[in-house]
Design a protein around this motif. Structure first.
Motif, mmCIF file in Angstrom:
data_model
loop_
_atom_site.group_PDB
_atom_site.id
_atom_site.type_symbol
_atom_site.label_atom_id
_atom_site.label_comp_id
_atom_site.label_asym_id
_atom_site.label_seq_id
_atom_site.Cartn_x
_atom_site.Cartn_y
_atom_site.Cartn_z
ATOM 1 N N THR A 96 78.484 38.588 120.990
ATOM 2 C CA THR A 96 79.487 39.375 121.711
ATOM 3 C C THR A 96 80.220 40.324 120.777
ATOM 4 O OG1 THR A 96 79.787 37.584 123.298
ATOM 5 C CG2 THR A 96 81.527 39.223 123.181
ATOM 6 N N GLY B 4 82.427 29.244 123.531
ATOM 7 C CA GLY B 4 82.331 30.536 124.196
ATOM 8 C C GLY B 4 83.581 30.842 124.997
ATOM 9 N N ALA C 134 81.458 36.266 126.158
ATOM 10 C CA ALA C 134 81.012 35.240 125.212
ATOM 11 C C ALA C 134 80.554 33.978 125.933
ATOM 12 C CB ALA C 134 82.136 34.909 124.227
ATOM 13 N N ALA D 144 86.312 31.708 122.671
ATOM 14 C CA ALA D 144 86.177 33.083 122.169
ATOM 15 C C ALA D 144 86.674 34.101 123.183
ATOM 16 C CB ALA D 144 84.720 33.364 121.810
ATOM 17 N N ASP D 145 86.484 33.799 124.481
ATOM 18 C CA ASP D 145 86.967 34.705 125.524
ATOM 19 C C ASP D 145 88.474 34.585 125.734
ATOM 20 O OD1 ASP D 145 84.617 36.059 126.254
ATOM 21 O OD2 ASP D 145 83.947 34.386 127.492
ATOM 22 N N ALA E 56 86.821 32.098 116.971
ATOM 23 C CA ALA E 56 85.732 31.187 117.350
ATOM 24 C C ALA E 56 84.678 31.109 116.258
ATOM 25 C CB ALA E 56 85.105 31.646 118.664
ATOM 26 N N ARG F 36 87.005 36.514 119.439
ATOM 27 C CA ARG F 36 85.676 36.257 118.876
ATOM 28 C C ARG F 36 85.774 35.764 117.434
ATOM 29 N NH1 ARG F 36 85.388 37.391 124.037
ATOM 30 N NH2 ARG F 36 84.648 39.457 124.678
ATOM 31 N N PRO G 259 79.943 33.975 120.615
ATOM 32 C CA PRO G 259 80.928 34.846 119.976
ATOM 33 C C PRO G 259 80.310 35.853 119.011
ATOM 34 C CG PRO G 259 81.676 32.572 119.948
ATOM 35 C CD PRO G 259 80.263 32.550 120.417
#
Length: 437
Positions: A149, A86, A375, A89-90, A97, A94, A146
């Motif tokens: 999000t 997560g 995420a 992903a941030d 990930a 996204r 991800p």
């Protein structure tokens, strides 16, 4: 030859860059998530065979317990996967990930499918399976944040719940697919063949399906801007979720509690409970699992549509209250008239309102987190809730039945979880139809 290779490379690049429609975005995300949860759960359907092959020196009971123990480590590392992937992903995006998680899941399937038996490799054999389950749990934990999000950020202000609902629907589809494949193999192959090599087939299918999911996901459009990524690198998504947004993280986790407990009791505990306590057949047990998963798959997007139209809180509270009030009569009805039909009917009924309470929370949480923490925030709330509250629910329910001698005790447990998880919803803001920051 060179020109042909160049043409293939250009065609592949063009395919990856081709813009996807909103339907294709949902399909790309849903396909990958379904494949990952198929891979994650297929182990449970062959736990007996895996126990016999990799723990042959143990008694039959201990073989099964050891095999289930290896299965359980996947749930232990799911929160870690959710947090790490997560945060990735941030920071990195996204899409990156989501490609990473499906690569890890393919690797874990390959390890199990090709793992040597205990007779060939000794203790190295179960250790390989253990490592594979750790990778599976890590990847499954990292998938949800991800994926949800990206869907939330890709949707319009009036369709966010519908888009987000598909990531939960995909997990149900993966469960149904795993149960269907396991049933097909057990029905078409002799028991000796299943024990010798048939149990490996589902994991091979998981390997083959992964490249398809990876290719589709590489075509997804990234929704994390460079500015958001730079802001996250300066502050740290995990640190922000546990400091600045700690209240939201805690509220979100407990708001998810009712849905997590309900889905694990219905999908995992109830089928086995029907066999052990109500003395129904294993075929009825598998059939109820498939039916409840398919109902969740269909009901989730419907719940998303309703949450977009009538607000998240309204759909959530109504669904949770109906489940709270009806779960005990449903269990009592099944116990009074145990049959395959009743089991499937009760599972399908409960699944309807489980979808109605999970989907609204699933979209409310990412709507409240800022983009550079989103995420990580959904991973902390959903994955932690699902792993600890949900993952331990079958154990707690079995313990309650043994302690009280009452086969209806799990219904009170579900009702209590729904009641507790109604409280934090009071402090969660409903952003139905609002612009996403």
């Amino acid at each position: 030859m060179q020109s042909f290779q160049e043409s293939v490379a250009v065609s592949t690049l063009a395919l990856e860059k081709a813009a996807l429609s909103k339907t294709q975005v949902i399909a790309a995300t849903t396909l990958g998530t379904a494949l990952e949860f198929y891979d994650f759960t297929i182990y449970s359907f062959f736990a007996i065979q895996i126990g016999q092959i990799f723990f042959p020196s143990a008694s039959p009971v201990n073989q099964f317990l050891l095999s289930i123990g290896v299965f359980g480590v996947g749930f232990v590392v799911r929160p870690l996967g959710g947090i790490v992937i997560g945060a990735y992903a941030d920071r990195a995006g996204r899409k990156k990930a989501m490609v990473l998680t499906i690569m890890l899941m393919a690797l874990s399937c390959a390890l199990i499918a090709c793992a040597p038996t205990y007779a060939v490799a000794g203790m190295a054999a179960p250790l390989i399976v253990l490592v594979a389950r750790l990778i599976q749990g890590f990847a499954a934990g990292g998938e949800f944040g991800p994926g949800t999000t990206l869907l939330v950020e890709y949707a319009s202000d009036s369709t966010r719940a519908f888009f987000a609902s598909w990531n939960f629907a995909a997990t149900a589809l993966g469960l149904a697919l795993g149960a269907a494949v396991a049933t097909l193999i057990n029905v078409t192959l002799p028991k000796d063949a299943v024990l010798a090599w048939g149990w490996r087939i589902p994991f091979v299918l998981g390997i083959v399906a992964a490249p398809v999911g990876m290719l589709i996901r590489r075509r997804l459009e990234e929704t994390l801007s460079d500015a958001s990524s730079r802001g996250n690198q300066q502050r740290g998504a995990l640190k922000a979720a546990l400091t600045t947004h700690l209240k939201l993280t805690i509220l979100g986790t407990f708001a998810e509690l009712g849905g997590s407990v309900s889905v694990y009791i219905t999908a995992f505990f109830l089928p086995s409970h029907a066999v052990r306590t109500l003395h129904l057949s294993s075929t009825a047990s598998v059939a109820s699992g498939v039916i409840s998963s398919l109902v969740l798959f269909v009901a989730a997007p419907v719940a998303g549509k309703l949450a977009d139209r009538f607000s998240r809180k309204r759909v959530l509270v109504v669904s949770r209250m109906i489940l709270l009030l009806s779960v005990y009569p449903a269990f009592a009805w099944l116990s009074a008239q145990p049959s395959a039909f009743m089991l499937c009917a009760v599972s399908a009924f409960l699944a309807l309102f489980i979808a109605g309470q999970i989907v609204p929370v699933l979209v409310m949480i990412p709507e409240l987190f800022p983009k550079h923490v989103r995420a990580t925030g959904i991973a902390l709330t959903y994955v932690v809730s699902a792993s600890f509250f949900g993952g331990f629910s079958p154990f707690v329910a079995s313990w309650l039945v043994a302690l009280t001698g009452n086969p209806l005790a799990p219904a009170w447990y579900v009702a209590a979880a729904c009641a507790v998880s109604l409280v934090p919803v009071i402090w969660l803001r409903d952003r139905t139809g609002e612009a996403l920051n």
